[in-house]
Design an enzyme around this catalytic site. Structure first.
Site, PDB file in Angstrom:
ATOM      1  N   ASP A  24       1.055  -1.532  -0.305  1.00 50.41           N
ATOM      2  CA  ASP A  24      -0.104  -0.093  -0.086  1.00 50.41           C
ATOM      3  C   ASP A  24       1.033   1.029  -0.196  1.00 50.41           C
ATOM      4  O   ASP A  24       2.159   1.060   0.239  1.00 50.41           O
ATOM      5  CB  ASP A  24      -1.001   0.139   1.107  1.00 50.41           C
ATOM      6  CG  ASP A  24      -2.206   1.097   0.930  1.00 50.41           C
ATOM      7  OD1 ASP A  24      -2.122   1.396  -0.324  1.00 50.41           O
ATOM      8  OD2 ASP A  24      -2.650   1.226   2.270  1.00 50.41           O
TER       9      ASP A  24
ATOM     10  N   ASN B 143       1.236   3.283  -2.631  1.00 44.74           N
ATOM     11  CA  ASN B 143       1.578   3.678  -4.074  1.00 44.74           C
ATOM     12  C   ASN B 143       1.415   5.611  -4.674  1.00 44.74           C
ATOM     13  O   ASN B 143       2.182   6.369  -4.825  1.00 44.74           O
ATOM     14  CB  ASN B 143       1.317   3.062  -5.467  1.00 44.74           C
ATOM     15  CG  ASN B 143       1.765   1.886  -5.188  1.00 44.74           C
ATOM     16  OD1 ASN B 143       2.719   1.233  -4.089  1.00 44.74           O
ATOM     17  ND2 ASN B 143       1.361   0.366  -6.125  1.00 44.74           N
ATOM     18  N   GLY B 144       0.029   5.906  -4.026  1.00 45.76           N
ATOM     19  CA  GLY B 144      -0.985   7.258  -4.508  1.00 45.76           C
ATOM     20  C   GLY B 144       0.708   8.047  -3.591  1.00 45.76           C
ATOM     21  O   GLY B 144       0.980   9.328  -4.651  1.00 45.76           O
TER      22      GLY B 144
ATOM     23  N   TRP C 147       2.639   8.233  -1.878  1.00 38.44           N
ATOM     24  CA  TRP C 147       4.427   8.079  -2.271  1.00 38.44           C
ATOM     25  C   TRP C 147       4.999   9.208  -3.693  1.00 38.44           C
ATOM     26  O   TRP C 147       5.692   9.921  -3.283  1.00 38.44           O
ATOM     27  CB  TRP C 147       4.944   6.523  -2.820  1.00 38.44           C
ATOM     28  CG  TRP C 147       6.974   7.178  -3.272  1.00 38.44           C
ATOM     29  CD1 TRP C 147       7.054   6.725  -2.538  1.00 38.44           C
ATOM     30  CD2 TRP C 147       7.095   6.688  -4.417  1.00 38.44           C
ATOM     31  NE1 TRP C 147       8.663   7.000  -2.542  1.00 38.44           N
ATOM     32  CE2 TRP C 147       7.875   6.971  -4.199  1.00 38.44           C
ATOM     33  CE3 TRP C 147       6.030   6.886  -6.222  1.00 38.44           C
ATOM     34  CZ2 TRP C 147       9.492   6.564  -5.395  1.00 38.44           C
ATOM     35  CZ3 TRP C 147       7.549   6.577  -7.090  1.00 38.44           C
ATOM     36  CH2 TRP C 147       8.495   6.379  -6.697  1.00 38.44           C
TER      37      TRP C 147
ATOM     38  N   ARG D 110      -0.224   9.658  -9.684  1.00 42.32           N
ATOM     39  CA  ARG D 110      -0.547   8.751  -9.395  1.00 42.32           C
ATOM     40  C   ARG D 110       0.826   7.207  -9.948  1.00 42.32           C
ATOM     41  O   ARG D 110       1.260   5.976  -9.447  1.00 42.32           O
ATOM     42  CB  ARG D 110      -1.409   7.724  -8.561  1.00 42.32           C
ATOM     43  CG  ARG D 110      -2.416   8.742  -7.624  1.00 42.32           C
ATOM     44  CD  ARG D 110      -4.131   8.695  -7.113  1.00 42.32           C
ATOM     45  NE  ARG D 110      -4.270   7.204  -6.967  1.00 42.32           N
ATOM     46  CZ  ARG D 110      -3.758   6.808  -6.048  1.00 42.32           C
ATOM     47  NH1 ARG D 110      -3.378   7.694  -4.092  1.00 42.32           N
ATOM     48  NH2 ARG D 110      -4.281   5.482  -5.195  1.00 42.32           N
TER      49      ARG D 110
ATOM     50  N   HIS E 155       2.462   3.474  -8.360  1.00 44.48           N
ATOM     51  CA  HIS E 155       2.192   2.224  -9.221  1.00 44.48           C
ATOM     52  C   HIS E 155       3.182   1.465 -10.308  1.00 44.48           C
ATOM     53  O   HIS E 155       3.616   0.500  -9.970  1.00 44.48           O
ATOM     54  CB  HIS E 155       1.366   1.616 -10.344  1.00 44.48           C
ATOM     55  CG  HIS E 155      -0.195   2.578  -9.166  1.00 44.48           C
ATOM     56  ND1 HIS E 155      -0.847   2.082  -8.371  1.00 44.48           N
ATOM     57  CD2 HIS E 155      -1.340   3.345  -9.690  1.00 44.48           C
ATOM     58  CE1 HIS E 155      -1.848   2.616  -7.760  1.00 44.48           C
ATOM     59  NE2 HIS E 155      -1.895   3.212  -9.234  1.00 44.48           N
TER      60      HIS E 155
ATOM     61  N   ILE F   2     -10.741  -6.459  -4.979  1.00 39.00           N
ATOM     62  CA  ILE F   2     -12.558  -6.227  -5.361  1.00 39.00           C
ATOM     63  C   ILE F   2     -12.829  -5.129  -5.364  1.00 39.00           C
ATOM     64  O   ILE F   2     -13.650  -4.351  -6.170  1.00 39.00           O
ATOM     65  CB  ILE F   2     -13.674  -7.345  -4.711  1.00 39.00           C
ATOM     66  CG1 ILE F   2     -12.950  -9.112  -5.506  1.00 39.00           C
ATOM     67  CG2 ILE F   2     -14.717  -7.410  -5.763  1.00 39.00           C
ATOM     68  CD1 ILE F   2     -14.227  -9.548  -4.627  1.00 39.00           C
ATOM     69  N   GLU F   3     -12.229  -4.352  -4.367  1.00 32.84           N
ATOM     70  CA  GLU F   3     -13.072  -2.296  -4.046  1.00 32.84           C
ATOM     71  C   GLU F   3     -12.384  -1.694  -4.586  1.00 32.84           C
ATOM     72  O   GLU F   3     -12.649  -1.046  -5.078  1.00 32.84           O
ATOM     73  CB  GLU F   3     -13.114  -2.709  -2.617  1.00 32.84           C
ATOM     74  CG  GLU F   3     -13.308  -2.817  -1.238  1.00 32.84           C
ATOM     75  CD  GLU F   3     -13.525  -4.622  -1.014  1.00 32.84           C
ATOM     76  OE1 GLU F   3     -12.324  -5.085  -1.101  1.00 32.84           O
ATOM     77  OE2 GLU F   3     -14.387  -5.383  -1.359  1.00 32.84           O
TER      78      GLU F   3
ATOM     79  N   LEU G 188      10.605 -20.968  -4.782  1.00 32.78           N
ATOM     80  CA  LEU G 188       9.005 -19.977  -3.815  1.00 32.78           C
ATOM     81  C   LEU G 188       8.057 -19.945  -4.325  1.00 32.78           C
ATOM     82  O   LEU G 188       7.712 -19.927  -5.739  1.00 32.78           O
ATOM     83  CB  LEU G 188       9.607 -18.232  -4.389  1.00 32.78           C
ATOM     84  CG  LEU G 188       8.759 -17.068  -3.798  1.00 32.78           C
ATOM     85  CD1 LEU G 188       8.612 -16.866  -2.063  1.00 32.78           C
ATOM     86  CD2 LEU G 188       9.462 -16.005  -4.658  1.00 32.78           C
TER      87      LEU G 188
ATOM     88  N   ARG H  31       2.252  -4.970   6.390  1.00 32.44           N
ATOM     89  CA  ARG H  31       1.260  -3.747   5.844  1.00 32.44           C
ATOM     90  C   ARG H  31       2.628  -2.291   5.486  1.00 32.44           C
ATOM     91  O   ARG H  31       3.382  -2.425   6.251  1.00 32.44           O
ATOM     92  CB  ARG H  31       0.212  -3.452   6.435  1.00 32.44           C
ATOM     93  CG  ARG H  31      -0.520  -2.722   5.258  1.00 32.44           C
ATOM     94  CD  ARG H  31      -2.057  -2.406   5.473  1.00 32.44           C
ATOM     95  NE  ARG H  31      -2.610  -1.316   4.637  1.00 32.44           N
ATOM     96  CZ  ARG H  31      -3.428  -1.462   4.000  1.00 32.44           C
ATOM     97  NH1 ARG H  31      -4.903  -2.257   4.956  1.00 32.44           N
ATOM     98  NH2 ARG H  31      -3.757  -0.360   3.518  1.00 32.44           N
TER      99      ARG H  31
ATOM    100  N   ARG I 178      -4.844  -1.964   9.329  1.00 35.16           N
ATOM    101  CA  ARG I 178      -6.273  -2.714   9.011  1.00 35.16           C
ATOM    102  C   ARG I 178      -5.894  -3.323   7.655  1.00 35.16           C
ATOM    103  O   ARG I 178      -4.792  -3.632   6.798  1.00 35.16           O
ATOM    104  CB  ARG I 178      -7.519  -1.392   8.017  1.00 35.16           C
ATOM    105  CG  ARG I 178      -6.706  -1.069   7.381  1.00 35.16           C
ATOM    106  CD  ARG I 178      -7.804   0.052   6.551  1.00 35.16           C
ATOM    107  NE  ARG I 178      -7.906   1.212   5.303  1.00 35.16           N
ATOM    108  CZ  ARG I 178      -7.486   1.919   4.998  1.00 35.16           C
ATOM    109  NH1 ARG I 178      -7.568   2.755   6.826  1.00 35.16           N
ATOM    110  NH2 ARG I 178      -7.155   2.818   4.497  1.00 35.16           N
TER     111      ARG I 178
END
Ligand code: IPE
Ligand code: IPE
Ligand code: MG
Length: 283
Positions: free
Chosen positions: A35, A37-38, A40, A48, A52, A81-82, A146, A203, A209
């Site tokens: 989490d 990317n934007g 940063w 943004r 990515h 999905i969100e 891996l 995270r 979260r």
């Protein structure tokens, strides 16, 4: 430069990894919520998309470092999905980057014995990506290094509800009776059925979260949250998380005293190291 990751590693990095391996039991499965990317990009005066794009370089380094270190399973939350609710242009860019990553990395992943898997509502991805995924998963299916699982169009609740539907169908068909629905049996209906639960969940970007990631599977995962944004995240950050994990006591509901008196895992690197030290320094 060699395409073989084990030949293509600095001595300092090799030594760092040796030290980590010697100091305890590595997490078998690391899962990462990538989490920030934007933020940063925006904080650096960029758009943004730049975040990515740089995030792909982080993926490359973390996959490579995990493989070199000897981690068995790495799961990356790349698109939820969100996330489909984001502006169309951003979603399109993310899909293009995913396609680019798969196209350009799969040969190198294969060459380095990586097995690729994907979890999520894969049929909602663009057809070209579905095809690439099928090809890549099939190409690498017999690899023994891996296991890299990409969570794409994934959400934990989606998976749990889908599993409940399949369980209900099997009960209706008479293939399963309600009394036989144990935790293990239920987990066999989840998309993660062929990978162990994460030992360490990382995270980035400081958010505290789960954002609908591996809700069932993280019941007893150790959680490590770093403020570092994903595009700035590199192997040194991973080593910090792994070292932190290795210092923790995983109790699974028991007391500390119980854990300490339980039979130690005599094959662990730590115990091996201890045995070698004991041989040199008899008490
Ligand atoms: C993570 O970075 C990438 C995806 C969720 C696809 P974000 O795009 O969420 O970046 P922030 O959290 O807005 O900074
Ligand atoms: C979580 O990041 C999803 C991925 C990293 C793919 P988000 O940026 O979507 O999470 P929220 O919306 O901040 O919880
Ligand atoms: Mg985010």
């Amino acid at each position: 430069m060699s395409r073989n990751w084990l030949e293509n590693q600095t001595t300092i990095d090799k030594n760092t990894q040796d030290t980590i391996r010697m100091s305890g039991i590595l997490p078998r499965h690391i899962a990462i919520i990538m989490d920030g990317n934007g933020r940063w990009a925006v904080e650096d005066g960029k758009n943004r998309t730049a975040g990515h794009e740089e995030g792909i370089n982080s993926v490359r380094d973390i996959v490579k470092a995990s493989s070199q270190l000897g981690i068995q399973f790495l799961t990356l939350y790349a698109f939820s999905i969100e996330n489909w609710k984001r502006p169309r242009t951003e979603v399109n860019i993310l899909m293009k980057l995913l396609e680019f990553y798969l196209k350009h990395e799969i040969e190198e992943l294969h060459h380095n014995n990586v097995r690729l898997l994907a979890i999520g509502k894969l049929n909602s991805l663009p057809k070209s990506i579905q095809k690439l995924l099928l090809y890549s998963i099939d190409l690498t299916k017999d690899n023994t290094g891996l296991t890299l699982t990409l969570a794409l169009s994934y959400s934990g609740r989606w998976d749990i509800v889908k599993a409940v539907q399949m369980v209900a169908l099997d009960v209706r068909r008479g293939k399963l009776s309600p009394e036989d629905i144990t935790e293990e049996r239920f987990a066999s209906y989840l998309v993660t059925h062929n990978i162990p639960d994460p030992d360490l969940l990382i995270r980035t970007s400081g958010e505290m979260r789960l954002s609908n990631f591996l809700l069932w599977e993280t019941a007893y995962s150790e959680i490590f949250i770093t403020d570092r944004y994903w595009p700035a995240y590199r192997r040194e950050d991973l080593y910090i998380a792994v070292n932190n994990y290795m210092c923790r006591e995983r109790r699974f509901g028991k007391t500390s005293a119980q854990i300490l008196t339980e039979q130690p895992d005599t094959n662990s690197p730590k115990n091996y190291f201890q045995r070698v030290m004991d041989a040199f320094n008899p008490r």
